[in-house]
Design an enzyme around this catalytic site. Structure first.
Site, PDB file in Angstrom:
ATOM      1  N   ARG A  60       3.112  -4.372   0.246  1.00 43.18           N
ATOM      2  CA  ARG A  60       4.147  -3.718  -0.075  1.00 43.18           C
ATOM      3  C   ARG A  60       4.734  -2.612   1.029  1.00 43.18           C
ATOM      4  NH1 ARG A  60       4.433   1.416  -3.785  1.00 43.18           N
ATOM      5  NH2 ARG A  60       6.454   1.336  -4.548  1.00 43.18           N
ATOM      6  N   HIS A  64       8.199  -2.208   2.540  1.00 45.36           N
ATOM      7  CA  HIS A  64       8.994  -0.738   2.522  1.00 45.36           C
ATOM      8  C   HIS A  64       9.295  -0.223   3.696  1.00 45.36           C
ATOM      9  CE1 HIS A  64       8.247   0.737  -1.844  1.00 45.36           C
ATOM     10  NE2 HIS A  64       8.593  -0.536  -1.879  1.00 45.36           N
ATOM     11  N   SER A  74       8.230   2.975  10.780  1.00 42.51           N
ATOM     12  CA  SER A  74       8.599   4.245  10.370  1.00 42.51           C
ATOM     13  C   SER A  74       7.951   4.958   9.271  1.00 42.51           C
ATOM     14  CB  SER A  74      10.156   4.485  10.454  1.00 42.51           C
ATOM     15  OG  SER A  74      10.541   3.422   9.331  1.00 42.51           O
ATOM     16  N   ASN A  92       8.112   6.081  -2.353  1.00 40.71           N
ATOM     17  CA  ASN A  92       6.802   5.997  -1.820  1.00 40.71           C
ATOM     18  C   ASN A  92       5.916   6.942  -2.063  1.00 40.71           C
ATOM     19  OD1 ASN A  92       7.366   3.609  -0.126  1.00 40.71           O
ATOM     20  ND2 ASN A  92       8.455   4.787   1.284  1.00 40.71           N
ATOM     21  N   HIS A 192       5.712  -9.953  -6.795  1.00 37.55           N
ATOM     22  CA  HIS A 192       4.959  -9.353  -7.675  1.00 37.55           C
ATOM     23  C   HIS A 192       4.159 -10.040  -8.443  1.00 37.55           C
ATOM     24  CE1 HIS A 192       8.426  -6.008  -8.107  1.00 37.55           C
ATOM     25  NE2 HIS A 192       7.643  -5.811  -6.981  1.00 37.55           N
ATOM     26  N   ASP A 237       1.949  -8.919 -13.376  1.00 36.32           N
ATOM     27  CA  ASP A 237       1.760 -10.248 -14.025  1.00 36.32           C
ATOM     28  C   ASP A 237       0.347 -10.438 -14.521  1.00 36.32           C
ATOM     29  OD1 ASP A 237       0.137 -11.292 -12.097  1.00 36.32           O
ATOM     30  OD2 ASP A 237       1.411 -12.945 -11.702  1.00 36.32           O
ATOM     31  N   THR A 239      -2.136 -12.080 -13.479  1.00 31.75           N
ATOM     32  CA  THR A 239      -3.119 -12.348 -12.567  1.00 31.75           C
ATOM     33  C   THR A 239      -2.951 -11.472 -11.687  1.00 31.75           C
ATOM     34  OG1 THR A 239      -2.073 -14.304 -11.644  1.00 31.75           O
ATOM     35  CG2 THR A 239      -3.543 -14.822 -13.571  1.00 31.75           C
TER      36      THR A 239
END
Length: 318
Positions: A60, A64, A74, A92, A192, A237, A239
């Site tokens: 992630r 981002h 950054s 964030n 995801h 999800d 798993t």
């Protein structure tokens, strides 16, 4: 060869050298520091072994970072009088995590290389790939040679990071603004298949949505009350520490956790692709890898742009 031909040849050679020098390459550190990538992988594997959720967190961070002024690290800059840190943006703050793992990677890589030669932006990109692999997902050749920004923008992060409340047209537009198409949108949303979300990001869906499996909504309400419990976690999800296609199976059953998840399978233009990924995991793996490479190429700083930070949290001022 006349003088004009010689000058033209020189210009072509210089252009070729410039193109080579400023293009990302999976072999960028092969001669500079051949132990850089194995060192990153070692630290990532140890972190994910210690806490499986960390794999999704590191992935992630790369997302981002790239969606805000390109893949330039950054996101990693701490607040200061001159830095309006992206860590404090809506998406964030109290959410992005794994910064200490990036710090550990940076320390080990700089030690093994003898000096700061590996950028924090490249560390984010490689750590994302190694996290996916550590959780059973596909691998890909990470393009390397990015440099680190000397600025950050909390306001830009608030504008550019896709919200979990977006519908399909807004998601398509958000990704299009970064040079990514609908296939990239669905493939990258497949990230995801690992990780968790906080209650406040899916509360409205589980209490008010009509395109949701009733039993799934009841199950999620058990840990996400109408009021309070904003930071309570639920898996994206079934798993959440295995990179698989359960995410797409859920979407077809109207069990997407976020509004932006279920938007991918709601009678729109991305339904067929969701079904394809559900039925053919190898297609999802291939597309995910290709889209990660494409996302990693968003507006990188190269050549003499930016810098190689000595500390990923701070701009070099020397």
């Amino acid at each position: 060869m006349d003088s004009r031909g010689f000058i033209l040849l020189q210009l072509l050679v210089l252009w070729s050298l410039a193109t080579t020098a400023f293009s990302l390459s999976p072999y960028y550190y092969q001669n500079i520091c051949p132990q850089a990538l194995p060192t990153i992988r070692k630290v990532v594997e140890a972190a994910v072994y210690k806490e499986r959720r960390m794999g999704a967190s590191l992935l992630r961070l790369h997302y981002h970072d790239c969606f805000v002024n390109g893949c330039d690290a950054s996101l990693l800059l701490d607040p200061s009088p001159t830095i309006d840190s992206e860590k404090n943006s809506l998406a964030n703050q109290n959410s992005a995590r794994g910064f200490e793992v990036i710090d550990a990677i940076k320390a080990e890589v700089d030690q093994i290389c003898g000096r700061p030669v590996v950028s924090c932006a490249d560390i984010l990109a490689v750590a994302a790939r190694d996290s996916v692999v550590a959780l059973g997902g596909p691998s890909w050749q990470v393009q390397l040679g990015r440099r680190d920004s000397t600025t950050a923008s909390r306001a830009q992060a608030d504008t550019d990071l896709p919200s979990p409340f977006l519908d399909l047209p807004a998601l398509i537009n958000s990704f299009k603004n970064h040079g990514l198409n609908e296939r990239d949108l669905v493939a990258l949303s497949g990230a995801h298949t690992i990780g968790f979300a906080q209650c406040f990001t899916f509360r409205n869906r589980i209490y008010n949505a009509t395109n949701i499996d009733p039993a799934f909504a009841v199950e999620r309400r058990a840990t996400c009350p109408l009021t309070g419990g904003n930071t309570n976690l639920a898996p994206l999800d079934p798993t959440p520490v295995h990179f698989d296609t359960a995410y797409f199976n859920n979407l077809v059953k109207q069990m997407g956790l976020l509004i932006s998840d279920q938007a991918l399978f709601s009678g729109g233009s991305t339904d067929d692709l969701v079904n394809t990924y559900k039925l053919y995991p190898q297609v999802f793996w291939y597309d995910f890898a290709q889209s990660m490479i494409k996302m990693g190429n968003i507006k990188p700083l190269t050549g003499d742009q930016g810098q190689i930070r000595a500390n990923c949290r701070l701009v070099n001022y020397y």
